[in-house]
Design an enzyme around this catalytic site. Structure first.
Site, PDB file in Angstrom:
ATOM      1  CB  SER A 157     -40.441  25.031  16.510  1.00  0.00           C
ATOM      2  OG  SER A 157     -39.099  25.474  16.463  1.00  0.00           O
ATOM      3  CG  ASP A 158     -41.367  30.978  19.665  1.00  0.00           C
ATOM      4  OD1 ASP A 158     -40.351  31.556  19.201  1.00  0.00           O
ATOM      5  OD2 ASP A 158     -42.245  31.576  20.291  1.00  0.00           O
TER       6      ASP A 158
END
Length: 791
Positions: A330-331
């Site tokens: 994920s960012d």
């Protein structure tokens, strides 16, 4: 001796010992677990290890520690006792070990850019101590994965800072990109890190967006080629890491570079056809042509669905159509933003479920939502199979990285970082990234031809490195570069001219422009200095505050206006009024719409953020030791009202404006030289090919000037009539060549079916028979063409 100092020395001793591997349990012993057998196939090792793990241990492998580093540290020093207490089931990953975020007195700035950096020795000691604990003091001995930022250099102290990504793209040089990224990989890996969060292959179609500097520009083909080269440089060939390499993370999938209103993480109202024709191709090229280790989804939403819960995007397309088998990470904070920003999930727990279901394997930077998964599995709201899948992918990444055999930093990390070789490459990269956009003949200057040279402007005496930078061992400003170049040959005068912002700290939230009254005084002082000079070199552009990642509502980086901010235009006009030649060095991260400067400067260099050796590189080009040959990887808008403006437009676009010009300030692919080139019309190996056929295009290019120089042969394709609308031209090949005066070369570029495909009315990727314009030239505007028939 006890306490933190002793612990640090103890960890350093482990890393510096004759054989770090001696601390690793012996592999492949008779009767030992299969997952520790380095000779066994990775899939069998993963299956064996997963079968031995508890639910808590599995979830631990898909979370990370960043602000939570405080739970395992005494100040900068790792504490095994604290780690065992806080994480008895271990953890999978640590976010950016080079910063001390989460430690006492650490910065609270998001992104860690304001954090107090660890020294290289402290970073290595920290990593070695964590791995010693993980390997020897956890139940299964699973090493920890560390990741770092490396957009245009390892974002850590003493590492080499290369030109910003958009400048590297302007080199149109695949080999250079790969070479630069291989040095970045070497410096990252030397400190014990195995995963880098780069490259960015978002196509950038809105220069108001502050992150445009992180991209390879606006063109899908150029972004894909540079992305493939970057990944090969970072992690080498194949899906396992060789020494000196790190896994790359492809980001951000997707639509990130054309956000609504130009604002970071804004919705990307992009159709599936537009995604497949323009935004997907760079990602697909990297996935298909490399062993890319990880992919990071984008913060934004597409068609109402945020990327971090988009099962079609991450599952059907990325893993299904393209066959990606690596990890999806994920960012930072994007999973909980499904709740807090997008409001498509009611709480943190639901956000974690949605991301996991979409295929996000690891939550960065702290795994706040995924930390709820143990309870959710036990409550029956999350299937254990989903956790197993994510854990399997993260373990596979660790095995492919060789972490179970050698998780340690290198003993000679200091010698491998920021060394003479790396600095020389940073200088070469800067040379090849700077584009000459205008020149009335004043350039190149001759050392000693002018008795007094004035170096003026807000970007003259500071080395602008751009976002995602740390503190290199050295940096060179334009002023320093010119002073070194002209030592003993001319007097170098200097004046500030104006300040752009009130602070030079890029981590601050609020951006305040400099005081106009004070700037007017500085302009008057600069005029007096300039009057005593024979030529003026004016350094203007952006700061790391005026164009940057807007990662929060109180930390913005996007703009509405694209012209120079503050009193920089006033400074330029005041310099012109002196009657002296004015050479402008634009130092920035976004392509500015500096109409006044472009029209009136005697010469204009687009330098981007040229890296730590930028001052030397700019001086070399200004005084003719290096001939500029870079091209623009973006179209430069004349006015923000033209946005979006990109070269590969559809035929119905850009019919004209009532009161303004239709043409951009500079076209995509544009760049001049100190010599002159002639380029012939393209020739085809065959006038007709089948729908699955190939054709080779030959283009003759000749240096008709009086000095050696570089030209970029650019090849474009246009489908004359199709079942769906097609761009007026699309880049499908390029080659940068160096030619001596009078030298000619025939450039040959092969075009296969990929160069002619489209997504038809039924959303099928096909090559349609018909006539195609094959165009070649030095930029996207000045082209010669020939017609190819596909039957």
């Amino acid at each position: 001796m006890t306490g933190p100092r002793f612990a640090r020395r103890q960890a350093l001793g482990l890393f510096a010992s004759t054989s770090l591997a001696a601390t690793t349990p012996a592999f492949a012993k008779a009767g030992g677990p299969l997952y520790k057998d380095a000779t066994a196939p990775i899939d069998l090792r993963v299956r064996d290890l997963l079968g031995r793990m508890t639910l808590e241990e599995k979830v631990g492998q898909i979370i990370a520690l960043w602000s939570t580093k405080a739970e395992i540290m005494d100040d900068l020093t790792f504490s095994a006792a604290k780690a065992s207490k806080a994480y008895p089931n271990s953890f999978g990953q640590i976010t950016r070990p080079s910063d001390r975020r989460g430690a006492p007195n650490g910065s609270t700035q998001a992104g860690g850019v304001g954090a107090r950096w660890r020294t290289p020795a402290d970073t290595v000691a920290f990593i070695a101590a964590v791995q010693t604990w993980a390997v020897n003091e956890t139940r299964l001995g699973i090493p920890v994965l560390f990741h770092e930022e490396s957009l245009h250099g390892y974002m850590a102290t003493d590492a080499t800072m290369f030109p910003m990504a958009i400048g590297l793209a302007g080199s149109f040089d695949r080999a250079l990109m790969q070479e630069v990224q291989s040095v970045i990989a070497r410096e990252v890996r030397a400190r014990g890190v195995h995963l880098a969060l780069s490259p960015v292959v978002d196509i950038a179609r809105d220069p108001r967006w502050g992150r445009i500097e992180e991209t390879f520009g606006e063109d899908p083909y150029l972004c894909g080629e540079m992305g493939v080269a970057a990944v090969h440089g970072l992690q080498g060939e194949g899906k396992t890491l060789a020494p000196g390499h790190v896994f790359a993370t492809l980001k951000h999938m997707t639509g990130h570079g054309q956000p609504q209103s130009g604002e970071n993480i804004g919705p990307a109202p992009i159709s599936e056809r537009e995604l497949r024709e323009n935004f997907f191709p760079p990602f697909r090229a990297v996935v298909k042509r490399t062993g890319i280790g990880a992919v990071m989804p984008s913060y934004n939403e597409i068609d109402g669905v945020p990327s971090h819960m988009n099962r079609w995007l991450l599952g059907d397309v990325l893993r299904g159509e393209w066959g990606f088998d690596g990890a999806i990470v994920s960012d930072y904070g994007a999973v909980n933003e499904l709740d807090t920003i997008h409001h498509v999930q009611p709480d943190l727990q639901a956000a974690g479920r949605a991301a996991l279901r979409a295929g996000v394997d690891c939550e960065l930077p702290d795994g706040l939502a995924y930390r709820t998964l143990v309870e959710q599995v036990r409550a029956g709201t999350v299937p254990i199979e989903a956790v197993d899948t994510a854990c399997t992918r993260m373990l596979t990444l660790k095995f492919r990285a060789g972490l179970f055999e050698n998780p340690w930093p290198q003993k000679d990390y200091d010698r491998l970082t920021g060394n003479v070789e790396a600095r020389a490459l940073a200088l070469k990269a800067a040379h090849r990234s700077i584009a000459l956009l205008g020149n009335d003949g004043v350039l190149p200057l001759k050392p000693g031809a002018h008795a007094r040279v004035a170096v003026i402007g807000p970007n003259a005496a500071i080395a602008r490195l751009g976002g995602y930078s740390s503190i290199p061992r050295q940096d060179v400003s334009l002023l320093e570069g010119i002073q070194a170049k002209l030592a003993g040959k001319a007097q170098v005068l200097h004046a500030q001219g104006v300040f752009i912002t009130r602070s030079e700290d890029r981590s601050v939230d609020e951006v305040l422009l400099a005081d106009p009254a004070r700037n007017r005084q500085l302009i008057a002082e600069a005029v007096e200095v300039a009057k005593g000079a024979d030529v003026i070199i004016l350094a203007i552009g952006d700061t790391e505050q005026t164009s940057r990642e807007g990662f929060a509502a109180n930390h913005l980086g996007d703009r509405t206006s694209l012209d120079l901010v503050g009193e920089q235009n006033d400074l330029f006009l005041a310099m012109k009024a002196t009657g002296k030649p004015v050479v402008v060095c634009a130092i920035n991260g976004r392509p500015p719409s500096y109409v006044t400067v472009a029209a009136q400067a005697n010469a204009l260099l687009e330098c981007w953020y040229p890296g730590q050796e930028g001052g030397t590189a700019m001086a070399d080009i200004l005084f003719g030791d290096v001939n500029p040959g870079a091209k623009l990887p973006v179209t430069v808008a004349r006015d923000a009202g033209q946005i979006p403006v990109f070269y590969n437009r559809k035929p119905s676009a850009r019919r004209g404006y009532v009161f303004e010009e239709i043409e951009p300030l500079f076209p995509f692919g544009y760049g001049l030289s100190y010599t002159r080139f002639e380029m012939g019309a393209p020739r085809l190996s065959a006038p007709k090919i089948g729908v699955g056929g190939d054709v080779t295009v030959e283009v003759d290019v000749r240096n008709v000037g009086d000095r050696a120089g570089d030209e970029v042969v650019q090849l474009y394709v246009h489908d004359q009539v199709a079942s769906v609308t097609r761009p007026i031209k699309e880049l499908k090949g390029f080659e940068r060549v160096t030619l001596a005066p009078g030298e000619s070369r025939t450039v040959r570029i092969a075009l296969g079916p990929d160069a002619f495909t489209l997504w038809n009315l039924d959303m099928e990727e096909v090559v349609e028979p018909g006539l195609f314009d094959i165009m070649a030239g030095p930029n996207s505007r000045d082209l010669k063409s020939v017609t190819l028939e596909i039957i």
